[in-house]
Design a protein around this motif. Structure first.
Motif, PDB file in Angstrom:
ATOM      1  N   ALA A  74       0.820  -1.205   0.000  1.00 20.71           N
ATOM      2  CA  ALA A  74       0.000   0.000   0.000  1.00 20.71           C
ATOM      3  C   ALA A  74       0.853   1.253   0.000  1.00 20.71           C
ATOM      4  CB  ALA A  74      -0.914  -0.004   1.221  1.00 20.71           C
ATOM      5  N   LEU A  75       0.403   2.264  -0.787  1.00 18.72           N
ATOM      6  CA  LEU A  75       1.072   3.560  -0.886  1.00 18.72           C
ATOM      7  C   LEU A  75       0.172   4.642  -0.288  1.00 18.72           C
ATOM      8  CD1 LEU A  75       2.371   3.280  -4.561  1.00 18.72           C
ATOM      9  CD2 LEU A  75       3.645   2.814  -2.463  1.00 18.72           C
ATOM     10  N   PRO A  76       0.715   5.783   0.124  1.00 19.71           N
ATOM     11  CA  PRO A  76      -0.130   6.866   0.635  1.00 19.71           C
ATOM     12  C   PRO A  76      -1.212   7.277  -0.337  1.00 19.71           C
ATOM     13  CG  PRO A  76       2.176   7.300   1.156  1.00 19.71           C
ATOM     14  CD  PRO A  76       2.174   6.100   0.263  1.00 19.71           C
ATOM     15  N   THR A  77      -0.948   7.155  -1.677  1.00 21.23           N
ATOM     16  CA  THR A  77      -1.965   7.525  -2.671  1.00 21.23           C
ATOM     17  C   THR A  77      -3.117   6.529  -2.709  1.00 21.23           C
ATOM     18  OG1 THR A  77      -0.663   6.375  -4.352  1.00 21.23           O
ATOM     19  CG2 THR A  77      -0.317   8.754  -4.107  1.00 21.23           C
ATOM     20  N   ASP A  78      -2.941   5.365  -2.103  1.00 16.68           N
ATOM     21  CA  ASP A  78      -4.018   4.365  -2.079  1.00 16.68           C
ATOM     22  C   ASP A  78      -5.053   4.669  -1.006  1.00 16.68           C
ATOM     23  OD1 ASP A  78      -1.598   1.782  -2.750  1.00 16.68           O
ATOM     24  OD2 ASP A  78      -2.922   2.849  -4.152  1.00 16.68           O
ATOM     25  N   ALA A  79      -4.785   5.601  -0.107  1.00 19.15           N
ATOM     26  CA  ALA A  79      -5.732   5.919   0.959  1.00 19.15           C
ATOM     27  C   ALA A  79      -6.999   6.512   0.364  1.00 19.15           C
ATOM     28  CB  ALA A  79      -5.102   6.890   1.962  1.00 19.15           C
ATOM     29  N   GLY A  80      -8.127   6.244   1.000  1.00 19.77           N
ATOM     30  CA  GLY A  80      -9.411   6.773   0.544  1.00 19.77           C
ATOM     31  C   GLY A  80     -10.547   5.849   0.882  1.00 19.77           C
ATOM     32  N   VAL A  81     -11.721   6.157   0.306  1.00 19.89           N
ATOM     33  CA  VAL A  81     -12.938   5.379   0.556  1.00 19.89           C
ATOM     34  C   VAL A  81     -13.168   4.443  -0.618  1.00 19.89           C
ATOM     35  CG1 VAL A  81     -15.417   5.464   0.950  1.00 19.89           C
ATOM     36  CG2 VAL A  81     -13.942   7.214   1.960  1.00 19.89           C
ATOM     37  N   TYR A  82     -13.293   3.159  -0.322  1.00 18.69           N
ATOM     38  CA  TYR A  82     -13.546   2.138  -1.327  1.00 18.69           C
ATOM     39  C   TYR A  82     -14.998   1.685  -1.198  1.00 18.69           C
ATOM     40  CZ  TYR A  82      -8.525   1.884  -2.178  1.00 18.69           C
ATOM     41  OH  TYR A  82      -7.235   2.192  -2.499  1.00 18.69           O
ATOM     42  N   VAL A  83     -15.690   1.562  -2.348  1.00 13.41           N
ATOM     43  CA  VAL A  83     -17.108   1.205  -2.377  1.00 13.41           C
ATOM     44  C   VAL A  83     -17.259  -0.155  -3.039  1.00 13.41           C
ATOM     45  CG1 VAL A  83     -19.406   1.818  -3.202  1.00 13.41           C
ATOM     46  CG2 VAL A  83     -17.823   3.616  -2.453  1.00 13.41           C
ATOM     47  N   CYS A  84     -17.982  -1.053  -2.356  1.00  9.95           N
ATOM     48  CA  CYS A  84     -18.342  -2.356  -2.925  1.00  9.95           C
ATOM     49  C   CYS A  84     -19.784  -2.256  -3.425  1.00  9.95           C
ATOM     50  CB  CYS A  84     -18.197  -3.461  -1.874  1.00  9.95           C
ATOM     51  SG  CYS A  84     -18.706  -5.084  -2.466  1.00  9.95           S
ATOM     52  N   ARG A  85     -19.991  -2.439  -4.730  1.00 16.42           N
ATOM     53  CA  ARG A  85     -21.328  -2.289  -5.323  1.00 16.42           C
ATOM     54  C   ARG A  85     -21.770  -3.644  -5.869  1.00 16.42           C
ATOM     55  NH1 ARG A  85     -23.791   2.364  -6.527  1.00 16.42           N
ATOM     56  NH2 ARG A  85     -21.809   3.498  -6.377  1.00 16.42           N
ATOM     57  N   ALA A  86     -22.978  -4.087  -5.477  1.00 15.99           N
ATOM     58  CA  ALA A  86     -23.515  -5.390  -5.898  1.00 15.99           C
ATOM     59  C   ALA A  86     -24.806  -5.154  -6.665  1.00 15.99           C
ATOM     60  CB  ALA A  86     -23.765  -6.285  -4.692  1.00 15.99           C
ATOM     61  N   ARG A  87     -24.935  -5.791  -7.852  1.00 14.00           N
ATOM     62  CA  ARG A  87     -26.127  -5.624  -8.694  1.00 14.00           C
ATOM     63  C   ARG A  87     -26.626  -6.984  -9.152  1.00 14.00           C
ATOM     64  NH1 ARG A  87     -22.676  -1.853 -11.328  1.00 14.00           N
ATOM     65  NH2 ARG A  87     -23.161   0.347 -10.925  1.00 14.00           N
ATOM     66  N   ASN A  88     -27.960  -7.088  -9.285  1.00 15.90           N
ATOM     67  CA  ASN A  88     -28.585  -8.196 -10.010  1.00 15.90           C
ATOM     68  C   ASN A  88     -29.888  -7.682 -10.617  1.00 15.90           C
ATOM     69  OD1 ASN A  88     -30.426  -8.154  -7.937  1.00 15.90           O
ATOM     70  ND2 ASN A  88     -29.946 -10.195  -7.140  1.00 15.90           N
ATOM     71  N   ALA A  89     -30.675  -8.569 -11.216  1.00 15.17           N
ATOM     72  CA  ALA A  89     -31.895  -8.138 -11.909  1.00 15.17           C
ATOM     73  C   ALA A  89     -32.931  -7.560 -10.956  1.00 15.17           C
ATOM     74  CB  ALA A  89     -32.492  -9.324 -12.682  1.00 15.17           C
ATOM     75  N   ALA A  90     -32.829  -7.901  -9.648  1.00 15.25           N
ATOM     76  CA  ALA A  90     -33.840  -7.443  -8.689  1.00 15.25           C
ATOM     77  C   ALA A  90     -33.477  -6.129  -8.021  1.00 15.25           C
ATOM     78  CB  ALA A  90     -34.075  -8.511  -7.614  1.00 15.25           C
ATOM     79  N   GLY A  91     -32.234  -5.652  -8.139  1.00 17.72           N
ATOM     80  CA  GLY A  91     -31.896  -4.400  -7.472  1.00 17.72           C
ATOM     81  C   GLY A  91     -30.401  -4.222  -7.321  1.00 17.72           C
ATOM     82  N   GLU A  92     -30.037  -3.265  -6.451  1.00 14.93           N
ATOM     83  CA  GLU A  92     -28.647  -2.887  -6.256  1.00 14.93           C
ATOM     84  C   GLU A  92     -28.413  -2.536  -4.798  1.00 14.93           C
ATOM     85  OE1 GLU A  92     -27.516   0.440  -8.580  1.00 14.93           O
ATOM     86  OE2 GLU A  92     -25.413   0.401  -8.002  1.00 14.93           O
ATOM     87  N   ALA A  93     -27.213  -2.800  -4.268  1.00 16.34           N
ATOM     88  CA  ALA A  93     -26.834  -2.412  -2.909  1.00 16.34           C
ATOM     89  C   ALA A  93     -25.347  -2.091  -2.904  1.00 16.34           C
ATOM     90  CB  ALA A  93     -27.135  -3.534  -1.905  1.00 16.34           C
ATOM     91  N   TYR A  94     -24.932  -1.243  -1.939  1.00 15.49           N
ATOM     92  CA  TYR A  94     -23.511  -0.915  -1.859  1.00 15.49           C
ATOM     93  C   TYR A  94     -23.118  -0.714  -0.411  1.00 15.49           C
ATOM     94  CZ  TYR A  94     -25.013   3.937  -1.311  1.00 15.49           C
ATOM     95  OH  TYR A  94     -25.591   5.082  -0.860  1.00 15.49           O
ATOM     96  N   ALA A  95     -21.811  -0.833  -0.149  1.00 11.68           N
ATOM     97  CA  ALA A  95     -21.240  -0.609   1.172  1.00 11.68           C
ATOM     98  C   ALA A  95     -19.854  -0.012   0.977  1.00 11.68           C
ATOM     99  CB  ALA A  95     -21.156  -1.911   1.973  1.00 11.68           C
TER     100      ALA A  95
END
Length: 1025
Positions: A74-95
């Motif tokens: 890991a580098l200092p430039t890698d710091a930040g907020v990472y989003v996990c996004r999940a999709r299927n035919a019924a909808g979408e959710a993220y964390a």
């Protein structure tokens, strides 16, 4: 998890969210989450709104529903907020989760190999991690206890111990504690052992070892329980046992409690060494059990709580405190007030085996008296688990499929909260179960204990289905402990201890946030002023606390170890402490601390001491008292120090050796009291002739007096004398009447403390002595406390307005509903009022509306609709309206099989011209079948009839012929029922010795029943199966 019945499936749902990560530059960072959905969702990771792609340093490992992001070097430039996004035919959710990359600390000069070993090649600095944690222990008083912990990390972490959230130097008596640092040759990492010499009962508690370095903090805890050694029996069996506690020197306090209520006794004791506490009942030591809880509250008080008091619990309860300096006692006499209406036969304690049943039974005085069953504070509704039976005056509760968590206190309650109580003991591998719930403040320690039948068995601790770390778990003999130090909101959940097929569960709830206490005052200085005073100055803490706070000043006499609170101050600056503030002449030291709602700061001691001498002065003097004829007159004054004084009435000294007395026989009665700095004289039931009496008080340095004035009460209430409780139904006329002692004397009506205003819906009338408040048509919102108030007196009425009872019109009997999967099932209930509320229950649990359950209200009709039933939707449903219930039993049949009967091949033997009936029973009445003979579809004719009745399908041969022999099939979809028909010209005769005029042909229905077909009585012969 129940899947949706629609074509689109279910949208993505995160079962475990990714957690924030802090790493040092160059280390590896990993985010993990668990997400479900139908169909399985597609998961992508994003940063700054841009989708991430795999590279040499970035990968996305996945294992079923678990998805991860792995970042190497890991580098200092890698710091930040990472989003996990999940999709299927019924909808979408993220964390989302944050990754923090720390710059490595500036390197110090390289240490010599002898001073500190070099880290392994390629290793970076890291936060502390416990290599071994302390183990929970159960010991006898006087034993030596050693708690050890070892933690690794770079730089090497600093270790320190706490007991019950306090540093060891803040523990009241820690002189027998010793800390022993580990040696380098003992192993890697830092270690610190806590040795307790000759453990005492107050040493019981939670001990937490903290490990801290520049990169983080870790903690591990253990429970220590110190028990009293068992007392040895007397050498002479005929010798009476010695009394457990000394006889009381004064009459104990009296405490009354209604039967079925809880009684709570609290004892606050101080001393050094810290006292050991024992509770006794009727001279015998008490041990904690299901109905007697013993614990120490957050204020340091010792508490005994007796749950659901019964007549057998009455008696003398004693709190005995002992240490090496002596002992003291505090006692209370418990009286249990029994209700007039009682159970003719109360519940009895019962035992049951796990997976078996337990039966509780009692009798009520009258068969029409309604009852309710409770497990502790939870009401039990009738269901398969809790079968409730009423037979005349007998009330019976049958608990099916017993498990460890069914162990506890059960109650049967009549009207008026009259209760009978019994213990249900569940015998199994687990002897002592977990509490049903445990509330812990955020930042405190959570301790869970389980006792097992067998020693040294391996149990499993889990939270919400996930196993808990081994570092939190300890076992010793029969006892198993889970210690979670410094809990956070993430620790909340359902905690389970499993042992084989047996398990016990508790709901761990983490409340509030434990804030840091304020900082201590600064620049504390002492100045000795003029004679017999001392001036103390200080400045506010830096930084200033964010919440309101005060300063608490304490004093200590030189040569003593006890600190006593003087007073509290809101503002910083200076305070002058006179000799009036000390109880006796001597040299005194002072200290100060800051106190807020989040705790207190460490104490700051003022340098030096001051010699002070107490003198009495008047703080609050006597005041003239004006009371009505017949009331008690109370004279009181406050002095600056505790000192004895003398009371006078009309110049005559009142006897001080008796707290109560009379001036002369038949004259005024009085009582004298002294509580700390306050002195009080109470004159009982003064008369008009006592008006003008002069009351005086005298002590060294203080003299004061006041006068007594008696005035006649202008009015008093004739009726009602006590508070009146009234209950009405809506639209009824309500009349509240208050009668005064004087005619046409004004009075004012209030409702819930607010003055009432007249209107068409509320009328106030006065007729001579009587004052009336009238509600022509009462409504539910008219409920409340009404007060008729006049000069100094009031009459109270508690009015309750209820809707008329609701009744169920239909159904009046138990309804049974049969359906197959995917069918729509509607349960209907009709009540006698359109606005009547109802509640639906399934298997004893209240039903809430969702995508799978629809609740409808239309006029007086209430419906529960299951749009697309599944086998799991079957069960016992109840529609509850007021005190009435409608019962429905829903059975959902899987449509994997259409044919209910027959399940196997049927053979039929017949004689020509006889009537033959082939029967096939289906699971649904509307299903269509196809009949075939020897592979060809049959055609209905006078010689072959096809009949259909509800779920039954028949093929009838009215006069069977030889050519009707063959194999008949009843077909539906891919299923069929087979019948083989054999037609003969006549029956062959049997042996005459075994002749039987009746011939039976058996049609077998495997595993369920046998069906017999009889021939006419004129043609019978012995039959065989």
């Amino acid at each position: 998890m129940k899947a949706s019945s629609g074509d689109q499936g279910s949208p993505p749902c995160f079962l475990r969210f990714p957690r924030p990560v802090r790493v040092v530059s160059g280390a590896e960072a990993e985010l993990k989450c668990v997400v479900l959905g139908e169909p399985p969702p597609v998961v992508v990771w994003e940063k700054g709104g841009q989708q991430l792609a795999a590279s040499e340093r970035l990968s996305f490992p996945a294992d079923g529903a678990e998805h991860g992001l792995l970042l190497s070097a890991a580098l200092p430039t890698d710091a930040g907020v990472y989003v996990c996004r999940a999709r299927n035919a019924a909808g979408e959710a993220y964390a989302a989760a944050a990754v923090t990359v720390l710059e490595p600390l500036a390197s110090d000069p390289e240490p010599q190999p002898a001073e500190r070993p070099l880290p392994p090649p390629g290793s970076g600095e890291s936060a502390p991690v416990f290599l071994t944690g302390p183990r929970s222990q159960w010991v006898l008083r006087g034993a030596e206890v050693v708690l050890t912990c070892r933690a690794g990390g770079l730089p090497e972490p600093t270790l320190y111990w706490e007991k019950d959230g306090m540093a060891l130097d803040e523990v009241w008596d820690s002189s027998h504690f010793a800390l022993e640092p580990g040696r380098a040759e003992d192993g890697p990492g830092a270690s610190l052992a806590l040795r307790i010499l000759a453990a005492r009962l107050p040493d019981s508690g939670v001990y937490v070892c903290h490990a801290r370095n520049a990169h983080g903090h870790a903690q591990a805890g253990a429970l220590l329980q110190v028990h009293q050694p068992p007392e040895s029996p007397p050498a002479d069996p005929d010798e009476a046992p010695a009394p457990v506690v000394e006889p009381l020197k004064c009459a104990p306090k009296t405490f009354w409690v209604n039967e079925g209520k809880h009684a709570k006794f609290r004892c606050y004791v101080m001393g050094k060494p810290e006292p050991e506490i024992e509770w006794h009942w009727e001279g015998r030591p008490l041990l904690p059990d299901r109905r007697r809880l013993m614990y120490r509250d957050r204020d340091g008080g010792f508490v005994l709580k007796v749950l659901y008091c019964q007549a057998k619990d009455r008696g003398l309860y004693v709190c005995a405190a002992r240490n090496s300096a002596g002992q003291t006692l505090s006692a209370v006499q418990l009286h249990v007030k029994e209700p007039r209406l009682r159970f003719t036969r109360p519940l009895q304690d019962v035992e049951g085996r796990e997976h078996g049943i337990a039966v509780l039974e009692c009798k009520v005085p009258n068969s029409r008296i309604p009852t309710a069953w409770f497990r502790e504070d939870q009401r039990l509704l009738p269901c398969r688990k809790y079968e409730q039976i009423e037979e005349g005056t007998v009330r019976r509760l049958i608990i099916h499929r017993l498990k460890a968590d069914d162990d506890g206190i059960y109650l049967c309650e009549m009207r008026g909260r009259v209760r009978t109580v019994a213990n249900v003991t569940v015998k199994g591998p687990i002897l002592k179960r977990l509490p049903r719930k445990l509330d812990v403040l955020e930042g405190e320690n959570a301790v869970l204990l389980v006792e097992t039948l067998e020693a040294r068995v391996e149990g499993r601790w889990s939270r919400d289905g996930e196993e808990l770390p081994v570092i939190c778990q300890s076992s010793s003999g029969h006892m198993h402990a889970l210690v979670l130090p410094g809990v956070t909101r993430e620790d909340a959940g359902e905690v389970t201890f499993s042992l084989g097929n047996s398990r016990t569960t508790t709901l761990l709830r983490v409340k509030c946030v434990k804030h840091s206490p304020p900082g201590p005052p600064i620049s504390a200085e002492m100045f000795k002023g003029h004679k017999n005073t001392v001036l103390l100055t200080w400045k506010p803490p830096e930084p200033a606390p964010e919440t309101p706070f005060i300063y608490r000043l304490e004093r200590q006499e030189v040569g003593s170890e006890d600190w006593i609170q003087c007073f509290s101050i809101e503002k910083a600056g200076a305070v002058e402490v006179p000799g009036d503030c000390v109880p006796s002449e001597g040299d005194y030291r002072f200290r100060i601390c800051t106190v807020s709602g989040h705790g207190r700061s460490p104490h700051v001691v003022f340098h030096g001491s001051a010699h002070l001498v107490p003198t009495a002065r008047l703080v609050a003097g006597l005041e003239d008292v004006q009371v009505y004829d017949g009331e008690d007159a109370v004279f009181s004054l406050d002095l600056s120090t505790i000192i004895q004084g003398t009371w006078f009435l009309n110049g005559e000294e009142l006897k001080s050796n008796e707290p109560e007395g009379q001036v002369e026989p038949g004259a005024l009665r009085y009582r004298m009291e002294q509580k700390g700095l306050q002195h009080r004289l109470i004159l009982h039931a003064v008369k008009h002739q006592d008006s003008g009496a002069l009351v005086g008080f005298s002590c060294p340095g203080v003299q004061d007096s006041a006068a007594l004035t008696i005035q006649e009460s202008p009015v008093h209430i004739l009726s009602p004398q006590d508070k009146v409780s009234l209950t009405f139904t809506t639209s009824e006329r309500v009349v509240l009447t208050c009668e005064l002692s004087r005619v046409d004397f004004p009075a004012t009506w209030y409702k819930d403390g607010q003055k009432v205003e007249e209107s068409e819906l509320l009328v106030v009338k006065m007729d001579g002595r009587k004052h009336r408040l009238i509600l022509p048509e009462a409504k539910v919102q008219d409920s409340g406390e009404f007060e008729c108030r006049t000069e100094g007196v009031s009459a109270f009425f508690v009015v309750t307005v209820q809707d008329p009872p609701v009744h169920i019109v239909d159904p009046r009997e138990h309804v049974f509903v049969h359906a197959i999967t995917s069918e729509c099932v509607m349960l209907a209930c009709e009540v006698d009022r359109e606005d009547a509320p109802v509640r639906w229950y399934k298997d004893g649990q209240e039903v809430e509306e969702s995508d799978f359950v629809v609740l409808e209200n239309e006029g007086p009709h209430r419906r529960l609709v299951l749009p697309a039933t599944q086998p799991s939707d079957g069960g016992e449903f109840q529609c509850v309206a007021g005190d009435e219930r409608a019962y429905f039993t829903v059975t959902i049949t899987d449509v994997s099989s259409w044919i209910v009967y027959p399940s196997g091949k049927v053979y039929v033997a017949a004689v020509r011209l006889e009537r033959v009936v082939l029967t096939c029973e289906l699971c649904r009445p509307w299903a269509e079948v196809r009949w075939t003979k020897d592979g060809e579809e049959v055609v209905e004719s006078p010689a072959l009839l096809l009949q259909k009745e509800d779920t039954v399908r028949r093929l009838v041969l009215p006069a069977v012929q030889l050519e009707d022999s063959g194999e008949y099939l009843c077909e539906i979809d891919d299923e069929s029922a087979s019948f083989t028909v054999t037609v003969t010209e006549s029956y062959q005769s049997q042996d005459s010795s075994n002749n039987n005029p009746e011939l039976c042909v058996l049609l077998k229905k495997p595993k369920t029943r046998r069906l017999w077909s009889r021939f006419p009585p004129w043609r019978r012969t012995a039959g065989t199966e």
